[in-house]
Every structure is written in C-alpha cells, then in structure tokens.
Design a protein around this motif. Structure first.
Motif, PDB file in Angstrom:
ATOM      1  N   LEU A   1      34.549  50.469  80.938  1.00  0.00           N
ATOM      2  CA  LEU A   1      33.882  51.070  79.788  1.00  0.00           C
ATOM      3  C   LEU A   1      34.895  51.302  78.678  1.00  0.00           C
ATOM      4  CD1 LEU A   1      32.866  52.901  82.554  1.00  0.00           C
ATOM      5  CD2 LEU A   1      31.156  53.461  80.882  1.00  0.00           C
ATOM      6  N   GLY A   2      34.405  51.469  77.472  1.00  0.00           N
ATOM      7  CA  GLY A   2      35.316  51.803  76.396  1.00  0.00           C
ATOM      8  C   GLY A   2      34.596  52.244  75.135  1.00  0.00           C
ATOM      9  N   PHE A   3      35.206  53.205  74.461  1.00  0.00           N
ATOM     10  CA  PHE A   3      34.713  53.695  73.174  1.00  0.00           C
ATOM     11  C   PHE A   3      35.952  53.921  72.320  1.00  0.00           C
ATOM     12  CE2 PHE A   3      33.406  57.310  70.409  1.00  0.00           C
ATOM     13  CZ  PHE A   3      32.382  56.679  69.725  1.00  0.00           C
ATOM     14  N   GLU A   4      36.178  53.029  71.380  1.00  0.00           N
ATOM     15  CA  GLU A   4      37.395  53.108  70.572  1.00  0.00           C
ATOM     16  C   GLU A   4      37.053  53.415  69.117  1.00  0.00           C
ATOM     17  OE1 GLU A   4      40.229  49.959  71.143  1.00  0.00           O
ATOM     18  OE2 GLU A   4      40.904  51.061  72.911  1.00  0.00           O
ATOM     19  N   LEU A   5      37.412  54.611  68.722  1.00  0.00           N
ATOM     20  CA  LEU A   5      37.216  55.052  67.347  1.00  0.00           C
ATOM     21  C   LEU A   5      38.312  56.051  67.020  1.00  0.00           C
ATOM     22  CD1 LEU A   5      35.554  55.222  64.714  1.00  0.00           C
ATOM     23  CD2 LEU A   5      34.255  57.077  65.798  1.00  0.00           C
ATOM     24  N   GLU A   6      39.026  55.795  65.946  1.00  0.00           N
ATOM     25  CA  GLU A   6      40.025  56.719  65.421  1.00  0.00           C
ATOM     26  C   GLU A   6      39.411  57.354  64.187  1.00  0.00           C
ATOM     27  OE1 GLU A   6      44.622  56.775  63.758  1.00  0.00           O
ATOM     28  OE2 GLU A   6      43.681  54.870  64.258  1.00  0.00           O
ATOM     29  N   SER A   7      38.901  58.562  64.338  1.00  0.00           N
ATOM     30  CA  SER A   7      38.160  59.208  63.259  1.00  0.00           C
ATOM     31  C   SER A   7      39.070  59.918  62.265  1.00  0.00           C
ATOM     32  CB  SER A   7      37.166  60.224  63.826  1.00  0.00           C
ATOM     33  OG  SER A   7      36.160  59.583  64.557  1.00  0.00           O
ATOM     34  N   ASN A   8      38.677  59.815  61.016  1.00  0.00           N
ATOM     35  CA  ASN A   8      39.310  60.524  59.919  1.00  0.00           C
ATOM     36  C   ASN A   8      38.165  61.151  59.135  1.00  0.00           C
ATOM     37  OD1 ASN A   8      40.266  61.218  57.354  1.00  0.00           O
ATOM     38  ND2 ASN A   8      41.784  59.583  57.355  1.00  0.00           N
ATOM     39  N   ARG A   9      38.132  62.453  59.081  1.00  0.00           N
ATOM     40  CA  ARG A   9      37.000  63.137  58.431  1.00  0.00           C
ATOM     41  C   ARG A   9      36.925  62.880  56.924  1.00  0.00           C
ATOM     42  NH1 ARG A   9      33.884  66.222  61.749  1.00  0.00           N
ATOM     43  NH2 ARG A   9      34.871  67.087  63.600  1.00  0.00           N
ATOM     44  N   PHE A  10      37.969  62.292  56.334  1.00  0.00           N
ATOM     45  CA  PHE A  10      37.935  61.964  54.916  1.00  0.00           C
ATOM     46  C   PHE A  10      37.342  60.580  54.664  1.00  0.00           C
ATOM     47  CE2 PHE A  10      41.402  65.071  55.307  1.00  0.00           C
ATOM     48  CZ  PHE A  10      40.924  66.041  54.443  1.00  0.00           C
ATOM     49  N   ALA A  11      37.115  59.814  55.720  1.00  0.00           N
ATOM     50  CA  ALA A  11      36.541  58.475  55.596  1.00  0.00           C
ATOM     51  C   ALA A  11      35.020  58.568  55.754  1.00  0.00           C
ATOM     52  CB  ALA A  11      37.137  57.552  56.658  1.00  0.00           C
ATOM     53  N   PRO A  12      34.309  57.561  55.251  1.00  0.00           N
ATOM     54  CA  PRO A  12      32.842  57.580  55.385  1.00  0.00           C
ATOM     55  C   PRO A  12      32.398  57.540  56.853  1.00  0.00           C
ATOM     56  CG  PRO A  12      33.549  55.936  53.775  1.00  0.00           C
ATOM     57  CD  PRO A  12      34.787  56.431  54.457  1.00  0.00           C
ATOM     58  N   VAL A  13      31.278  58.178  57.109  1.00  0.00           N
ATOM     59  CA  VAL A  13      30.675  58.193  58.436  1.00  0.00           C
ATOM     60  C   VAL A  13      30.302  56.763  58.823  1.00  0.00           C
ATOM     61  CG1 VAL A  13      28.631  58.979  59.735  1.00  0.00           C
ATOM     62  CG2 VAL A  13      29.834  60.554  58.190  1.00  0.00           C
ATOM     63  N   VAL A  14      30.473  56.431  60.114  1.00  0.00           N
ATOM     64  CA  VAL A  14      30.132  55.096  60.605  1.00  0.00           C
ATOM     65  C   VAL A  14      28.997  55.191  61.617  1.00  0.00           C
ATOM     66  CG1 VAL A  14      32.403  54.092  60.198  1.00  0.00           C
ATOM     67  CG2 VAL A  14      31.915  55.165  62.401  1.00  0.00           C
ATOM     68  N   GLY A  15      28.294  54.072  61.768  1.00  0.00           N
ATOM     69  CA  GLY A  15      27.175  54.025  62.706  1.00  0.00           C
ATOM     70  C   GLY A  15      27.061  52.663  63.344  1.00  0.00           C
ATOM     71  N   LYS A  16      25.861  52.323  63.707  1.00  0.00           N
ATOM     72  CA  LYS A  16      25.599  51.091  64.440  1.00  0.00           C
ATOM     73  C   LYS A  16      26.087  49.856  63.699  1.00  0.00           C
ATOM     74  CE  LYS A  16      22.016  49.083  67.254  1.00  0.00           C
ATOM     75  NZ  LYS A  16      20.723  49.409  67.871  1.00  0.00           N
ATOM     76  N   THR A  17      25.879  49.794  62.404  1.00  0.00           N
ATOM     77  CA  THR A  17      26.277  48.620  61.624  1.00  0.00           C
ATOM     78  C   THR A  17      27.769  48.367  61.716  1.00  0.00           C
ATOM     79  OG1 THR A  17      24.446  48.962  60.089  1.00  0.00           O
ATOM     80  CG2 THR A  17      26.273  47.599  59.312  1.00  0.00           C
ATOM     81  N   GLU A  18      28.560  49.420  61.574  1.00  0.00           N
ATOM     82  CA  GLU A  18      30.019  49.268  61.630  1.00  0.00           C
ATOM     83  C   GLU A  18      30.494  48.890  63.031  1.00  0.00           C
ATOM     84  OE1 GLU A  18      28.894  51.598  58.132  1.00  0.00           O
ATOM     85  OE2 GLU A  18      28.444  51.903  60.245  1.00  0.00           O
ATOM     86  N   PHE A  19      29.900  49.486  64.038  1.00  0.00           N
ATOM     87  CA  PHE A  19      30.299  49.157  65.416  1.00  0.00           C
ATOM     88  C   PHE A  19      29.916  47.720  65.759  1.00  0.00           C
ATOM     89  CE2 PHE A  19      31.121  53.609  65.924  1.00  0.00           C
ATOM     90  CZ  PHE A  19      32.004  53.699  66.980  1.00  0.00           C
ATOM     91  N   THR A  20      28.673  47.341  65.500  1.00  0.00           N
ATOM     92  CA  THR A  20      28.254  45.978  65.854  1.00  0.00           C
ATOM     93  C   THR A  20      29.003  44.937  65.039  1.00  0.00           C
ATOM     94  OG1 THR A  20      26.330  46.123  64.385  1.00  0.00           O
ATOM     95  CG2 THR A  20      25.975  46.638  66.721  1.00  0.00           C
ATOM     96  N   GLY A  21      29.425  45.295  63.843  1.00  0.00           N
ATOM     97  CA  GLY A  21      30.223  44.379  63.037  1.00  0.00           C
ATOM     98  C   GLY A  21      31.644  44.223  63.556  1.00  0.00           C
ATOM     99  N   LYS A  22      32.125  45.204  64.272  1.00  0.00           N
ATOM    100  CA  LYS A  22      33.495  45.179  64.800  1.00  0.00           C
ATOM    101  C   LYS A  22      33.516  44.767  66.279  1.00  0.00           C
ATOM    102  CE  LYS A  22      37.934  46.589  64.697  1.00  0.00           C
ATOM    103  NZ  LYS A  22      38.984  46.115  63.872  1.00  0.00           N
ATOM    104  N   LEU A  23      32.915  45.594  67.155  1.00  0.00           N
ATOM    105  CA  LEU A  23      32.957  45.279  68.579  1.00  0.00           C
ATOM    106  C   LEU A  23      31.930  46.085  69.366  1.00  0.00           C
ATOM    107  CD1 LEU A  23      34.448  43.838  70.974  1.00  0.00           C
ATOM    108  CD2 LEU A  23      35.798  45.926  71.171  1.00  0.00           C
ATOM    109  N   VAL A  24      30.958  45.392  69.905  1.00  0.00           N
ATOM    110  CA  VAL A  24      30.066  45.947  70.924  1.00  0.00           C
ATOM    111  C   VAL A  24      29.811  44.814  71.906  1.00  0.00           C
ATOM    112  CG1 VAL A  24      27.803  46.916  71.478  1.00  0.00           C
ATOM    113  CG2 VAL A  24      28.946  47.613  69.371  1.00  0.00           C
ATOM    114  N   LEU A  25      30.300  44.997  73.130  1.00  0.00           N
ATOM    115  CA  LEU A  25      30.099  44.014  74.195  1.00  0.00           C
ATOM    116  C   LEU A  25      29.539  44.734  75.413  1.00  0.00           C
ATOM    117  CD1 LEU A  25      33.478  42.063  73.931  1.00  0.00           C
ATOM    118  CD2 LEU A  25      31.225  41.221  73.230  1.00  0.00           C
TER     119      LEU A  25
END
Length: 191
Positions: free
Chosen positions: A12-36
């Motif tokens: 399993l894996g969930f890779e996100l390095e959050s920065n509260r000053f950056a825009p919120v991300v959701g399904k579009t950003e994840f599926t555009g980067k990596l969901v397997l």
C-alpha cells in the motif's frame, strides 16, 4: 498459485507532502500523478522504469531476491508535493484501501510506501490514521513496515501502529530504492 509456505505481503502507499500554503488537491491531481491498484501495480513494477515510488520498487525487488513471497498489491496513490488533500477524497482512498485489503485477508505482512507529511483539509495525521486503520484490520501480530521521507511528521499514532519506520537518509532523496530494500530485509526478519 502460491504454496502454503509463501508469505503474503500487502503493498500500500499514500504519498503526499502537504504544504498548507499550496492549493488543496483532490482526485484530479492524484489520478494525474499516480493511482495504481491491484494488478496494475504489479504490471507497473515489472517495467524497466516504474511510475511507482522508488521505495516500493526497492521493496518488491529485494523481496523477490529473499525467497518465496507473494505480493498482494492493494493500492498506491501519490500527488507529490502539494497542498492538503480534500478530506472526502482521502476518505475515498482510505476506504478503498481497507476494502481491498480486507478482501485479500489473511496477509503475513504489510508494507506502506508513504511520505509521512500529509494533511487533509480536516485532519493533521492521515498517515497515522491509515496505519492505525490497517493495524486494526490485520491485527497486532502482522508486521507493518513503512518507508518515510526524512522530514516526515512522525506522530505517536504512526509509531504505535507500525513495527518499523524507515526514513530516507539523503536530501536530495536519491536513496528511495535502498530504503525500500532495507524495509524488505526488515520485513523478512520480522516475519
């Protein structure tokens, strides 16, 4: 079909390095980067240049060298460095991971490739939440090992829910494969 002595390791894996000053991300950003998921994870890992995180590559390739094991590919999702993840999408990922894992039970070990510094729009420790949820599902005797960024936000929940956390040692991060390999060797020892 694997023989009875083959150890089944959930991936399993969930890779996100959050920065509260950056825009919120959701399904579009994840599926555009990596969901397997499932077999797609294994197909990706079999390529010369996998899209999967380097720690997952190092873990699986090292496990292949250690002997008889059966990978149980659940799900890996990543959006890299970004803002907080929409809480509803985090819950969607978590629920799917848990459903897929429950369907594959029993397992002999769980490997998580994480970043360790994610936040959602509602909670500050989704990594710990995932670890605790998986621990509750697999029980206290199944080894749970994770790799993390060297500046992960380590929580009591993360430590209390896992058997081992392995951190990158370099910045820039050029040791993903090696840390995944270290996690694999530890998994074999823990089992």
């Amino acid at each position: 079909m694997a023989n009875a002595s083959t150890k089944r390791i959930a991936l399993l894996g969930f890779e996100l390095e959050s920065n509260r000053f950056a825009p919120v991300v959701g399904k579009t950003e994840f599926t555009g980067k990596l969901v397997l998921k499932g077999a797609d994870m294994m197909a990706d890992l079999a390529t010369e240049n996998p899209r999967s995180p380097g720690t997952l590559v190092g873990f699986t390739r090292t496990m292949d060298k250690t002997g008889s094991w059966t990978p149980v590919p659940i799900m890996v999702a990543g959006a890299g460095a970004a803002g907080a993840v929409e809480h509803a999408y985090y819950l969607e990922i978590k629920d799917e991971m848990l459903r897929r894992l429950e369907a594959e039970m029993p397992v002999d070990g769980v490997y998580f490739c994480e970043h360790g510094a994610a936040v959602t729009t509602e909670i500050s420790d989704p990594d710990g939440d995932l670890f605790a949820s998986v621990r509750a599902l697999v029980g206290p005797d199944v080894p749970l090992v994770s790799t993390l960024d060297l500046h992960a936000n380590i929580s009591d929940k993360m430590v209390g829910s896992t058997d081992l956390l392995v951190a990158y040692r370099t910045n820039p991060h050029v040791d993903h494969f090696e840390r995944g390999a270290e996690a694999a060797r530890a998994m074999v020892e823990l089992m």
